[in-house]
Design a protein around this motif. Structure first.
Motif, PDB file in Angstrom:
ATOM      1  N   LEU A 141       7.286   0.271 -16.737  1.00 26.09           N
ATOM      2  CA  LEU A 141       7.142  -1.057 -16.150  1.00 26.09           C
ATOM      3  C   LEU A 141       8.274  -1.321 -15.170  1.00 26.09           C
ATOM      4  O   LEU A 141       8.045  -1.817 -14.052  1.00 26.09           O
ATOM      5  N   ARG A 142       9.480  -0.963 -15.564  1.00 28.85           N
ATOM      6  CA  ARG A 142      10.635  -1.181 -14.696  1.00 28.85           C
ATOM      7  C   ARG A 142      10.502  -0.379 -13.403  1.00 28.85           C
ATOM      8  O   ARG A 142      10.762  -0.876 -12.301  1.00 28.85           O
ATOM      9  N   ALA A 143      10.084   0.884 -13.521  1.00 37.05           N
ATOM     10  CA  ALA A 143       9.930   1.727 -12.341  1.00 37.05           C
ATOM     11  C   ALA A 143       8.846   1.177 -11.418  1.00 37.05           C
ATOM     12  O   ALA A 143       8.998   1.174 -10.190  1.00 37.05           O
ATOM     13  N   LEU A 144       7.771   0.702 -11.995  1.00 40.57           N
ATOM     14  CA  LEU A 144       6.669   0.160 -11.201  1.00 40.57           C
ATOM     15  C   LEU A 144       7.105  -1.095 -10.451  1.00 40.57           C
ATOM     16  O   LEU A 144       6.831  -1.253  -9.251  1.00 40.57           O
ATOM     17  N   VAL A 145       7.783  -1.999 -11.140  1.00 41.96           N
ATOM     18  CA  VAL A 145       8.245  -3.228 -10.510  1.00 41.96           C
ATOM     19  C   VAL A 145       9.260  -2.919  -9.410  1.00 41.96           C
ATOM     20  O   VAL A 145       9.243  -3.531  -8.341  1.00 41.96           O
ATOM     21  N   SER A 146      10.134  -1.953  -9.649  1.00 38.31           N
ATOM     22  CA  SER A 146      11.124  -1.568  -8.645  1.00 38.31           C
ATOM     23  C   SER A 146      10.455  -0.999  -7.400  1.00 38.31           C
ATOM     24  O   SER A 146      10.897  -1.241  -6.271  1.00 38.31           O
ATOM     25  N   ALA A 147       9.385  -0.245  -7.596  1.00 36.09           N
ATOM     26  CA  ALA A 147       8.711   0.386  -6.472  1.00 36.09           C
ATOM     27  C   ALA A 147       8.028  -0.623  -5.565  1.00 36.09           C
ATOM     28  O   ALA A 147       7.857  -0.382  -4.370  1.00 36.09           O
ATOM     29  N   PHE A 148       7.625  -1.755  -6.123  1.00 31.24           N
ATOM     30  CA  PHE A 148       6.912  -2.765  -5.340  1.00 31.24           C
ATOM     31  C   PHE A 148       7.646  -4.102  -5.387  1.00 31.24           C
ATOM     32  O   PHE A 148       7.044  -5.163  -5.551  1.00 31.24           O
ATOM     33  N   ALA A 149       8.963  -4.041  -5.242  1.00 30.28           N
ATOM     34  CA  ALA A 149       9.784  -5.244  -5.399  1.00 30.28           C
ATOM     35  C   ALA A 149       9.573  -6.262  -4.292  1.00 30.28           C
ATOM     36  O   ALA A 149       9.889  -7.435  -4.468  1.00 30.28           O
ATOM     37  N   ASP A 150       9.041  -5.838  -3.154  1.00 35.64           N
ATOM     38  CA  ASP A 150       8.950  -6.739  -2.010  1.00 35.64           C
ATOM     39  C   ASP A 150       7.555  -7.301  -1.783  1.00 35.64           C
ATOM     40  O   ASP A 150       7.372  -8.101  -0.865  1.00 35.64           O
ATOM     41  N   ASP A 151       6.566  -6.877  -2.550  1.00 34.96           N
ATOM     42  CA  ASP A 151       5.198  -7.299  -2.263  1.00 34.96           C
ATOM     43  C   ASP A 151       4.407  -7.437  -3.552  1.00 34.96           C
ATOM     44  O   ASP A 151       4.016  -6.445  -4.168  1.00 34.96           O
ATOM     45  N   LEU A 152       4.149  -8.684  -3.957  1.00 34.21           N
ATOM     46  CA  LEU A 152       3.425  -8.924  -5.207  1.00 34.21           C
ATOM     47  C   LEU A 152       1.977  -8.464  -5.099  1.00 34.21           C
ATOM     48  O   LEU A 152       1.391  -8.009  -6.083  1.00 34.21           O
TER      49      LEU A 152
END
Length: 347
Positions: free
Chosen positions: A177-188
């Protein structure tokens, strides 16, 4: 069911309308979807439509623009048809509505049509339509409100992504989950799409390896992956990850912010032996954040953690203008954190 959403004449009106989660929307005579987060608003609007269509496939759906409104449209679209099909009227742009729409919508609250659902979309970008919102929130029109506030903080994005998997009854590992959120931190929007892709494509639990397989190209250059690698003491990998991130256009300021956030979390958790859930509740964090911080603290002590925090504070000032070479400031910070030793002549 639609008839039950029409208020009984003469009954006392509620002081405040119910607020409903965008993940579990339901219809009412008038539904206000309020806030700037379009991803959540779209889910809420689609959810109301699907709810009504499940009740009656003959649902009539109409779209109206509040800023380009023809007088009489609202009453015309909500009035019962010959066969009495339910009606859903979706009104966009209420934050820039015309005077004609505002006047008719306020009047409509006093006499909502049986079998009709009027859905008002207001982004909150202006105070336009305040009279309508105030009347609805005071209880006029037998309405409900679906808030869709902005999702900006990392914790909010993590909650959003976790909610996507929970709603689909699919497990995702905290590290994944952390890796996924980090990968798309700029675009919900992209984060939401990535969650749905993993939910649809992956059999079984979603692990960190799965996320790396799908989105490794994005993950490897994210600020949090640079921070994770440095904090784990992998100096060479951390420098390579930093250079990849910078080559991909990463901004030094949020890069330092990612390090600062992780180190602050580690400092708050360090030395505390409370159970994860209890500590998380006390600190206003998530269980997985506490668990991750405790893993990150392996090999760290009070001296090295304090030195890392000081190095990050120095880099923060330098990338914001105190130095002419922000790249060197980042490399020095990564070196101190990854080696857990003073930098060169700073010893």
């Amino acid at each position: 069911m639609a008839a039950s959403r029409t208020p009984a004449r003469g009954t006392a009106k509620a002081a405040k309308i119910p607020q409903v989660s965008w993940r579990d929307p339901r219809p009412a005579s008038v539904v206000l979807v309020f806030g700037p987060e379009e991803v959540c608003a779209e889910r809420a609007i689609a959810g109301v439509r699907d709810y009504l269509r499940a009740e009656d496939p003959a649902l009539e759906v109409s779209d109206v623009r509040a800023d380009d409104y023809a007088p009489g449209t609202l009453l015309s679209l909500t009035s019962p048809s010959l066969f009495g099909e339910p009606r859903l009227v979706r009104v966009s742009g209420v934050e820039k509505c015309s005077d004609a729409f505002l006047q008719e919508a306020v009047s409509y609250l006093d006499h909502p049509q049986e079998g009709a659902t009027v859905l008002l979309r207001h982004t909150g970008a202006s105070v336009r339509g305040k009279k309508l919102l105030d009347a609805l929130r005071a209880g006029a029109g037998d309405g409900i409100e679906i808030p869709v506030p902005a999702i900006k903080r990392d914790g909010d994005r993590a909650d959003f992504a976790a909610g996507e998997f929970k709603a689909a009854k699919k497990r995702i590992a905290p590290q994944a989950l952390r890796a996924l959120v980090s990968a798309f931190a700029d675009d919900l929007t992209e984060l939401a799409a990535a969650c749905q892709q993993l939910i649809g494509d992956v059999e079984g639990d979603v692990t960190e390896d799965v996320v790396t397989k799908y989105y490794g190209g994005r993950v490897e250059v994210s600020a949090f992956v640079v921070a994770d690698t440095a904090i784990a003491g992998r100096y060479g990998e951390a420098l390579i990850a930093l250079r990849h991130a910078l080559a991909s256009g990463a901004d030094p300021v949020p890069m330092v912010a990612a390090f600062a956030m992780k180190l602050r979390t580690m400092a708050r958790v360090a030395g505390n032996r409370e159970p994860s859930r209890q500590l998380a509740q006390r600190l206003g964090m998530k269980d997985w954040q506490v668990d991750r911080a405790r893993r990150d603290l392996a090999g760290w002590n009070e001296r090295s953690l304090g030195m890392a925090i000081q190095a990050t504070a120095r880099a923060d000032a330098e990338v914001k203008g105190a130095s002419r070479d922000p790249i060197f400031a980042l490399e020095r910070m990564v070196t101190v954190i990854a080696t857990r030793q003073p930098f060169g002549g700073d010893a």
